[in-house]
Design a protein around this motif. Sequence first.
Motif, PDB file in Angstrom:
ATOM      1  N   THR A  52       0.873  -1.176   0.000  1.00 50.23           N
ATOM      2  CA  THR A  52       0.000   0.000   0.000  1.00 50.23           C
ATOM      3  C   THR A  52       0.909   1.224   0.000  1.00 50.23           C
ATOM      4  O   THR A  52       1.911   1.259   0.691  1.00 50.23           O
ATOM      5  N   PRO A  53       0.550   2.198  -0.798  1.00 49.42           N
ATOM      6  CA  PRO A  53       1.429   3.365  -0.910  1.00 49.42           C
ATOM      7  C   PRO A  53       1.498   4.112   0.409  1.00 49.42           C
ATOM      8  O   PRO A  53       0.539   4.153   1.158  1.00 49.42           O
ATOM      9  N   ASN A  54       2.615   4.686   0.670  1.00 48.27           N
ATOM     10  CA  ASN A  54       2.783   5.518   1.857  1.00 48.27           C
ATOM     11  C   ASN A  54       2.180   6.889   1.579  1.00 48.27           C
ATOM     12  O   ASN A  54       2.697   7.652   0.767  1.00 48.27           O
ATOM     13  N   PRO A  55       1.083   7.192   2.219  1.00 43.03           N
ATOM     14  CA  PRO A  55       0.398   8.445   1.898  1.00 43.03           C
ATOM     15  C   PRO A  55       1.255   9.673   2.170  1.00 43.03           C
ATOM     16  O   PRO A  55       1.154  10.662   1.463  1.00 43.03           O
ATOM     17  N   HIS A  56       2.092   9.592   3.196  1.00 44.47           N
ATOM     18  CA  HIS A  56       2.902  10.764   3.506  1.00 44.47           C
ATOM     19  C   HIS A  56       3.865  11.073   2.368  1.00 44.47           C
ATOM     20  O   HIS A  56       4.082  12.224   2.021  1.00 44.47           O
ATOM     21  N   ARG A  59       1.963  12.604  -0.404  1.00 44.85           N
ATOM     22  CA  ARG A  59       1.600  13.980  -0.109  1.00 44.85           C
ATOM     23  C   ARG A  59       2.760  14.906  -0.366  1.00 44.85           C
ATOM     24  O   ARG A  59       2.631  15.949  -0.966  1.00 44.85           O
ATOM     25  N   SER A  65      -2.821  15.447  -0.770  1.00 44.02           N
ATOM     26  CA  SER A  65      -2.802  14.602   0.422  1.00 44.02           C
ATOM     27  C   SER A  65      -3.674  13.356   0.272  1.00 44.02           C
ATOM     28  O   SER A  65      -3.616  12.462   1.087  1.00 44.02           O
ATOM     29  N   LYS A  81     -24.137   8.800  10.710  1.00 39.43           N
ATOM     30  CA  LYS A  81     -23.602   7.499  10.342  1.00 39.43           C
ATOM     31  C   LYS A  81     -23.875   7.247   8.858  1.00 39.43           C
ATOM     32  O   LYS A  81     -22.986   6.879   8.097  1.00 39.43           O
ATOM     33  N   LEU A  84     -21.893   9.639   6.566  1.00 38.93           N
ATOM     34  CA  LEU A  84     -20.494   9.237   6.426  1.00 38.93           C
ATOM     35  C   LEU A  84     -20.367   8.030   5.509  1.00 38.93           C
ATOM     36  O   LEU A  84     -19.423   7.945   4.720  1.00 38.93           O
ATOM     37  N   GLU A  88     -18.048   8.210   2.351  1.00 36.25           N
ATOM     38  CA  GLU A  88     -16.929   7.285   2.328  1.00 36.25           C
ATOM     39  C   GLU A  88     -16.968   6.395   1.078  1.00 36.25           C
ATOM     40  O   GLU A  88     -15.934   6.088   0.492  1.00 36.25           O
ATOM     41  N   LEU A  92     -13.593   6.365  -0.998  1.00 33.62           N
ATOM     42  CA  LEU A  92     -12.737   5.187  -1.001  1.00 33.62           C
ATOM     43  C   LEU A  92     -12.543   4.658  -2.407  1.00 33.62           C
ATOM     44  O   LEU A  92     -11.469   4.198  -2.764  1.00 33.62           O
ATOM     45  N   ASP A  97      -8.665   9.140   1.362  1.00 33.52           N
ATOM     46  CA  ASP A  97      -8.945   8.914   2.764  1.00 33.52           C
ATOM     47  C   ASP A  97      -9.877   9.983   3.269  1.00 33.52           C
ATOM     48  O   ASP A  97     -10.098  10.992   2.617  1.00 33.52           O
ATOM     49  N   LEU A  98     -10.340   9.769   4.473  1.00 31.43           N
ATOM     50  CA  LEU A  98     -11.381  10.614   5.033  1.00 31.43           C
ATOM     51  C   LEU A  98     -10.951  10.933   6.457  1.00 31.43           C
ATOM     52  O   LEU A  98     -10.716  10.040   7.253  1.00 31.43           O
ATOM     53  N   ILE A 100     -12.075  12.732   9.870  1.00 30.90           N
ATOM     54  CA  ILE A 100     -13.272  13.256  10.504  1.00 30.90           C
ATOM     55  C   ILE A 100     -12.905  14.246  11.598  1.00 30.90           C
ATOM     56  O   ILE A 100     -12.091  13.949  12.462  1.00 30.90           O
ATOM     57  N   GLN A 121      -3.245  18.770   5.734  1.00 29.95           N
ATOM     58  CA  GLN A 121      -3.666  17.379   5.781  1.00 29.95           C
ATOM     59  C   GLN A 121      -4.608  16.985   4.668  1.00 29.95           C
ATOM     60  O   GLN A 121      -4.697  15.828   4.327  1.00 29.95           O
TER      61      GLN A 121
END
Lengths: 345, 345
Positions: A52-56, A59, A65, A81, A84, A88, A92, A97-98, A100, A121
């Motif tokens: 899985t890619p490193n989101p940081h 970014r 981001s 609920k 969301l 989502e 997704l 990403d999400l 909250i 972020q």
Amino acid sequence: MREKTKKPTILEVARRAGVGLGTVSRVLNNHPAVRPETRARVLQVMEELGYTPNPHARRIAGGRSYTVAVLLPFVGTEFYKRLLEGIEAVLLEKRYDLAIFPLLSRARLERYLKNGSLAYQTDGLLLASYDLTEHFGGRLPTDRPVVLVDTRNERYDSVYLDNRLGGRIAGEYLARFPGPVFAIRIEEETDQAFQKTTFRERIQGFREALEAAGKPFTERQLYTTRLSAEGGRLALRHFLEQASPPLNVFAGADQVALGVLEEAERLGLTVGRDVRVLGFDGHPWTEEVGLSTLSQPVEAMGARAASLLLERMEGYKGAPRQVRFEPLLIERASTGTPPKAPYLP
Amino acid sequence: MREKTKKPTILEVARRAGVGLGTVSRVLNNHPAVRPETRARVLQVMEELGYTPNPHARRIAGGRSYTVAVLLPFVGTEFYKRLLEGIEAVLLEKRYDLAIFPLLSRARLERYLKNGSLAYQTDGLLLASYDLTEHFGGRLPTDRPVVLVDTRNERYDSVYLDNRLGGRIAGEYLARFPGPVFAIRIEEETDQAFQKTTFRERIQGFREALEAAGKPFTERQLYTTRLSAEGGRLALRHFLEQASPPLNVFAGADQVALGVLEEAERLGLTVGRDVRVLGFDGHPWTEEVGLSTLSQPVEAMGARAASLLLERMEGYKGAPRQVRFEPLLIERASTGTPPKAPYLP
DNA sequence: CTGAAAGCGCTTACAG
DNA sequence: CTGAAAGCGCTTACAG
């Protein structure tokens, strides 16, 4: 002896797939310039490696981001609920990403927005229920795209339900039944910083419809409570002190309507005959309990808002779009009508 | 014509301060090896430039994310508001960010934990109220440190309130007053995935104390409701059908106690004489309304949990620490006792 | 105590 | 369509 299970990187994927790491990155970003076979092979390797890619890293390298901020009231109701879930689902799918952010206090909100923390972020903001723009002189202090949902503002893309229309439909509908009509007004949170008018609009529409039907609505027919099932129970007791069955109750929200149902049962009254009850929101469980309700496509609204935001993030520059949803009356046993085919959203 | 207000970077700070960028970084990380004057100058420049470090860059360079994940129930009660305040206070001081993950469904939880998304994003986990370890065979699938708060587990650092003790104190206290004793049992959420036993423990302790005081407690003295003020109102009505004033009510939570107060007033009963009410939680507003309560140092619990987590993140390897807090009885007008000096946490 | 350099895991023109 | 290289904004040994 592998060390602490290092996550595989793009480099490792590239090696195993026998391609350059630029190509792996292109696959990751759905860049069209990749041969289908190559893409397939890369995806294969990713799968094998559990990559899985490193989101940081993304970014910092890409400037984006891949995260969307959702700011919503700090109340754990079913409405949020569902909202969301809708948000989502589309996010997704696009590999976003999400994050909250519950709106706890004005101070926190300002910290989020000011100090750039949110700015760093996330690539876009979704504001639920509160039109926070008023706090900031009409415009939020962010250069990210903003979309409102469950509230509206002409200056931003907005996705909202016509609550007043829902109230009107409720009024027209209940006015047709024999017996007096009552309504439950749900208090909005009294936090000065965060205001919404959902319930007020529903009651307003309800009142309009009754007046139009020649059944003027007085304060005596109204019971005010906080949002809770127990509030519905108290309301029904109150109404029964003023009138004998049959009577008709617009509960303003499914959660409160549930309490009316519970109390009716406890008192030995037959729902749908002695007491007709109409909820609002169309939560999934209303079908089980046979509650008539004004259905609100919450998930669809969330999904739509997320889509509008995604478009903005991809550069769409058009004028603010106002997307209005309409509630749909669903008749079930609680208003004495035989259940129809289940509602298909 | 500056372009879209680019954020200043560490490089710009270094230049203006006339130092190398390594030094700026050291200042950022509170590295001791920086001369005070140099540090001051750098901080000055940061201030002038409005510099804030790019967290993504820090994450990717340093391997740490400077973010802590807080997983908490999806209910917007005051308890969690206070808990978050306590957590946030110590985290912000250490320049850590806080990512809130509302626990909506088991599926979401697993996605957070599995797919490494959480792992990438945060350096530690704070779990509130639910001991989620059971879902994962005793150990959470994460290599980050984990601390529990408002629940406990021998295998993890835990910070919790002794709710049963609180119930016992409540029982001993109310047993001393004339008139029968009642209690309100608050239903826990029935979500199978997320269970807690807070209210059950409070009632359990209460029952024990009454029995010890020779006042056996029967089901008839118990009223069950969801957590809402209206539940408290219903409870009081129910109790008044069984006994005449004076009576003594343990409400199980301040929010519910508030409803008891409201209903007593509505019925023209004098609180503290006809109806004695004892809440639980010690929320700030209880002082204003004169509600006696079992005070829970929620903010302190949150702060403590955050501290324990920080220590773990800094490498502390000792055995799991169990930190037990005790509730404190605060007597106010609602139990007829003259108010004492205000509670100092 | 401080500077210069390597490196974190990606993205994105730039050449082929 | 694909590879090699520069660069994103930081941290962290490594030398001084």
